[in-house]
Design a protein around this motif. Sequence first.
Motif, PDB file in Angstrom:
ATOM      1  N   GLN A  65       0.763  -1.263  -0.271  1.00  0.00           N
ATOM      2  CA  GLN A  65      -0.138  -0.060  -0.108  1.00  0.00           C
ATOM      3  C   GLN A  65       0.739   1.115   0.091  1.00  0.00           C
ATOM      4  OE1 GLN A  65      -2.742  -0.176   3.347  1.00  0.00           O
ATOM      5  NE2 GLN A  65      -4.214  -2.076   2.135  1.00  0.00           N
ATOM      6  N   PHE A  66       2.336   0.897   0.635  1.00  0.00           N
ATOM      7  CA  PHE A  66       3.134   2.440   0.605  1.00  0.00           C
ATOM      8  C   PHE A  66       3.238   2.619  -1.104  1.00  0.00           C
ATOM      9  CE2 PHE A  66       5.969  -1.068  -0.372  1.00  0.00           C
ATOM     10  CZ  PHE A  66       7.124  -0.298  -1.155  1.00  0.00           C
ATOM     11  N   LEU A  67       3.091   1.956  -2.040  1.00  0.00           N
ATOM     12  CA  LEU A  67       3.356   2.336  -3.404  1.00  0.00           C
ATOM     13  C   LEU A  67       2.161   3.209  -3.812  1.00  0.00           C
ATOM     14  CD1 LEU A  67       4.587  -1.298  -5.032  1.00  0.00           C
ATOM     15  CD2 LEU A  67       5.972   0.867  -4.408  1.00  0.00           C
ATOM     16  N   THR A  68       1.120   3.075  -3.254  1.00  0.00           N
ATOM     17  CA  THR A  68      -0.034   3.807  -3.928  1.00  0.00           C
ATOM     18  C   THR A  68      -0.258   5.291  -3.276  1.00  0.00           C
ATOM     19  OG1 THR A  68      -1.775   2.901  -2.232  1.00  0.00           O
ATOM     20  CG2 THR A  68      -1.151   1.587  -4.178  1.00  0.00           C
ATOM     21  N   LYS A  69      -0.950   5.832  -4.094  1.00  0.00           N
ATOM     22  CA  LYS A  69      -1.449   7.293  -3.414  1.00  0.00           C
ATOM     23  C   LYS A  69      -2.908   7.039  -3.085  1.00  0.00           C
ATOM     24  CE  LYS A  69       1.346   9.559  -7.050  1.00  0.00           C
ATOM     25  NZ  LYS A  69       1.448  10.314  -8.236  1.00  0.00           N
ATOM     26  N   ASN A  70      -3.452   8.051  -2.368  1.00  0.00           N
ATOM     27  CA  ASN A  70      -5.047   8.097  -1.855  1.00  0.00           C
ATOM     28  C   ASN A  70      -5.811   7.772  -3.252  1.00  0.00           C
ATOM     29  OD1 ASN A  70      -4.350   8.081   0.770  1.00  0.00           O
ATOM     30  ND2 ASN A  70      -4.344  10.372   0.963  1.00  0.00           N
ATOM     31  N   GLY A  71      -6.499   6.846  -3.249  1.00  0.00           N
ATOM     32  CA  GLY A  71      -7.683   6.611  -4.221  1.00  0.00           C
ATOM     33  C   GLY A  71      -7.176   6.256  -5.507  1.00  0.00           C
ATOM     34  N   GLU A  72      -5.779   6.102  -5.622  1.00  0.00           N
ATOM     35  CA  GLU A  72      -5.094   5.816  -6.652  1.00  0.00           C
ATOM     36  C   GLU A  72      -5.632   4.307  -7.445  1.00  0.00           C
ATOM     37  OE1 GLU A  72      -0.894   5.827  -9.094  1.00  0.00           O
ATOM     38  OE2 GLU A  72      -0.978   5.750  -7.012  1.00  0.00           O
ATOM     39  N   VAL A  73      -5.928   3.352  -6.548  1.00  0.00           N
ATOM     40  CA  VAL A  73      -6.281   2.096  -6.992  1.00  0.00           C
ATOM     41  C   VAL A  73      -7.989   1.874  -6.485  1.00  0.00           C
ATOM     42  CG1 VAL A  73      -6.066  -0.385  -6.775  1.00  0.00           C
ATOM     43  CG2 VAL A  73      -4.014   0.978  -6.555  1.00  0.00           C
ATOM     44  N   ARG A  74      -8.694   1.724  -7.603  1.00  0.00           N
ATOM     45  CA  ARG A  74     -10.082   1.727  -7.130  1.00  0.00           C
ATOM     46  C   ARG A  74     -10.292   0.215  -7.165  1.00  0.00           C
ATOM     47  NH1 ARG A  74      -9.798   6.292 -10.618  1.00  0.00           N
ATOM     48  NH2 ARG A  74     -11.011   7.885  -9.646  1.00  0.00           N
ATOM     49  N   LEU A  75     -11.491  -0.120  -6.291  1.00  0.00           N
ATOM     50  CA  LEU A  75     -11.988  -1.460  -5.997  1.00  0.00           C
ATOM     51  C   LEU A  75     -13.128  -1.736  -6.989  1.00  0.00           C
ATOM     52  CD1 LEU A  75     -10.838  -3.960  -4.576  1.00  0.00           C
ATOM     53  CD2 LEU A  75     -12.641  -3.332  -2.698  1.00  0.00           C
TER      54      LEU A  75
END
Length: 338
Positions: A65-75
Amino acid sequence: MHLPLETSFERVRQAIHSYRNFIVTTHVNPDGDGIGSELGLSRFLQGLGKNASVLNSTPTPRNYQFLTKNGEVRLFDPQNPTQHLMEAEAIFILDISKWERLGPMKEVIRNHPAIKICIDHHPLNGDFADVNLVCEDACASGQLVLELIDSMNGTLTREIAEPLYASILTDTGTFRFPNTNARTHAAAARLLSLNIDSSQIYEQIYERCSPGRVKLLGMSLCNLEYLHSGRLAWMMVTQAMMRQTGVEMEEVEGFVDIARGIRNVEASLLFLELSDERVKVSLRSKGDIDVNQFAGKFGGGGHRHASGILLNGPIGTAVNQVLQETHLLFQISHKLVS
């Protein structure tokens, strides 16, 4: 039909030039390569002025999760498809070439009118997508994304380089697996030139495990058993064991590799109970043992030295079903070297 690699690169480049709206996705329960390659690609597309969104069917594991920005990966929500998905003109599918590995997104993506583009380093399962950029010699899908960017004379930023480095780091087993070669290290060097913090990336992925994970690992090693004169080691992790230690399923990643590291062990298996009627089997090997070919007998697959199987039924049935066939692993090996 397998096209020459450069032809596949060119078709992907044409698609990127031709379209504006992209979805980027990967397999269920994404690993470092799946997450890293899709983040690197989506950020590159955004840098070109494209609308690119990452959409996955299952959440990002905690250690990535440290690789992602807030909201960058949507479910993905089957009851409420995102506007980005409905408007997509092209869909990148990374690190898989089997529809089943998309989980609940399988039919939605497969039947979507957008062009489908596969970027993968696993053996291609027939004519998977409209465009298949597949190279089994690549150490990771992230390496192919990097080579795509370089083939377009694209701008490589630190924000793109970090997830691509994580992709290569994890899928080579921290540069230990047989898929590590000069091409691998050249790609890593290229990414390190962007001043990414390689030690911090390693720490985030591998050195943030919970106390419960350590306890669960100890429990699973206590039930470790051997077959075929010690050439095969196997163990299991049940739902009850995970409840007892308070561990999430994602934290079991890497257990099977520890068994492979035992002296004289040539193949290791981990049976993970996903539910009462669903079992994941992780297979690892070294030398001439081809676990990919063995996994194929059960509808699974992956790489020669790292593969997986999904089976329906209780874990006890799955264990018996697979173990009674493991003699074939060593027959396959004998045929390969004969």
